[in-house]
Scaffold this active site. Sequence first.
Site, PDB file in Angstrom:
ATOM      1  N   ARG A   1      44.682  38.127  30.536  1.00  0.00           N
ATOM      2  CA  ARG A   1      45.130  37.841  31.892  1.00  0.00           C
ATOM      3  C   ARG A   1      44.046  37.019  32.571  1.00  0.00           C
ATOM      4  O   ARG A   1      42.856  37.148  32.261  1.00  0.00           O
ATOM      5  CB  ARG A   1      45.391  39.127  32.683  1.00  0.00           C
ATOM      6  CG  ARG A   1      46.685  39.848  32.297  1.00  0.00           C
ATOM      7  CD  ARG A   1      47.904  39.051  32.697  1.00  0.00           C
ATOM      8  NE  ARG A   1      49.161  39.754  32.468  1.00  0.00           N
ATOM      9  CZ  ARG A   1      49.903  39.645  31.370  1.00  0.00           C
ATOM     10  NH1 ARG A   1      49.479  38.882  30.365  1.00  0.00           N
ATOM     11  NH2 ARG A   1      51.040  40.291  31.274  1.00  0.00           N
TER      12      ARG A   1
ATOM     13  N   GLU B   1      48.962  32.519  39.487  1.00  0.00           N
ATOM     14  CA  GLU B   1      50.005  31.778  38.780  1.00  0.00           C
ATOM     15  C   GLU B   1      51.257  31.675  39.636  1.00  0.00           C
ATOM     16  O   GLU B   1      51.565  32.618  40.370  1.00  0.00           O
ATOM     17  CB  GLU B   1      50.328  32.468  37.441  1.00  0.00           C
ATOM     18  CG  GLU B   1      49.151  32.484  36.475  1.00  0.00           C
ATOM     19  CD  GLU B   1      49.492  33.150  35.141  1.00  0.00           C
ATOM     20  OE1 GLU B   1      50.622  33.656  34.977  1.00  0.00           O
ATOM     21  OE2 GLU B   1      48.629  33.162  34.247  1.00  0.00           O
TER      22      GLU B   1
ATOM     23  N   HIS C   1      50.835  29.745  30.635  1.00  0.00           N
ATOM     24  CA  HIS C   1      51.311  31.114  30.376  1.00  0.00           C
ATOM     25  C   HIS C   1      52.615  31.111  29.581  1.00  0.00           C
ATOM     26  O   HIS C   1      53.622  31.707  29.977  1.00  0.00           O
ATOM     27  CB  HIS C   1      51.484  31.893  31.682  1.00  0.00           C
ATOM     28  CG  HIS C   1      51.385  33.382  31.479  1.00  0.00           C
ATOM     29  ND1 HIS C   1      50.931  34.237  32.439  1.00  0.00           N
ATOM     30  CD2 HIS C   1      51.692  34.159  30.409  1.00  0.00           C
ATOM     31  CE1 HIS C   1      50.964  35.490  31.989  1.00  0.00           C
ATOM     32  NE2 HIS C   1      51.426  35.462  30.747  1.00  0.00           N
TER      33      HIS C   1
END
Length: 329
Positions: free
Chosen positions: A246, A275, A297
């Site tokens: 993460r 994000e 991602h």
Amino acid sequence: MSSSLPPTSSIQGDGIVCLDECYCEIPTFSIPHAYTGHHSTAPELIAERVKDATIIITTRAPIKEATLAQCSPNLRLIAVMAAGYEIIDIDECRKRGIKVCNIPSASAEAVAEHALALYLSIKRRIVELHAVTREGIEWPQKKSTIHRFGGLPQTCRSQTMGIVGYGTLGKRIEAIAKALGMSVLIAERKDAPSPTRPSRVEFYKTLEQSSVIVLCCPLNRSTQGMIGEEELKCMDGEAILINVARGGVVNETALVKALQQKWIKGAATDVFAVEPVTKATSPLLADGIPNLTLSPHVAWYADSSIENLKRSIKENIENFVKGTPLNMV
């Protein structure tokens, strides 16, 4: 983790709201329910969309204290359609008696492959050399581009991979690394008391002795900001850092400094502290950072991941309603 609860179904059924169908098609549930799905949900719309839900499905739309305060008292389950659940205010959910479940290891296969792709892209400078080749100037003029490597690159059998996070994903990455002939070190937790567990290596020794560090641990209080200036300076000057955990695990400002000042050889990340990432939210998007590869991602995205997510979200919700919940956190 599984536990047992009284059945929670009713004649009317549950009001299920999904906040972000854009990541994965939601299966049909074999329980009494009314379903409302949204392709995606902006932060300012979350509370309004879930206010009457009894079950919420979310992948990346956060459910924090302010949202929970506006939810129906009948809300009883938040089903996270991912392994990571840092987007949920777990403490507040517990105070309110709201259960939370996740889908552990659903995309381990895909994320492990993506981690390897990022590692090789940095080691072999794929992105940089793609741009050089496309430009069509340097190679014809200099007859070679091997100076771009800044030294003789090692093959995998000459390198050591340090893995931080040894769940299903970490084990999958270990298997791939060993298949390529790499030595592998499994890091002990940073805050773990001595002595280290069998087959583990002390955290800072792992940083010092590895050619490549792969982060694949969850984001929680103990891993928030785990890799900062001190840790990056511990790494070998030829080392590569890969983050498929993460974004909050790595201090992004420190990472930029490490690359610019050549504390490490290179880095790649699929995840960011905020994000979707923009130049306004992350220093990693600044121009001129050497040997840094980014992806948005997407490491999780693959056929096996989608199959696992669809099956698991159905099982998690249906078993919860039946009183035999799965994967509670």
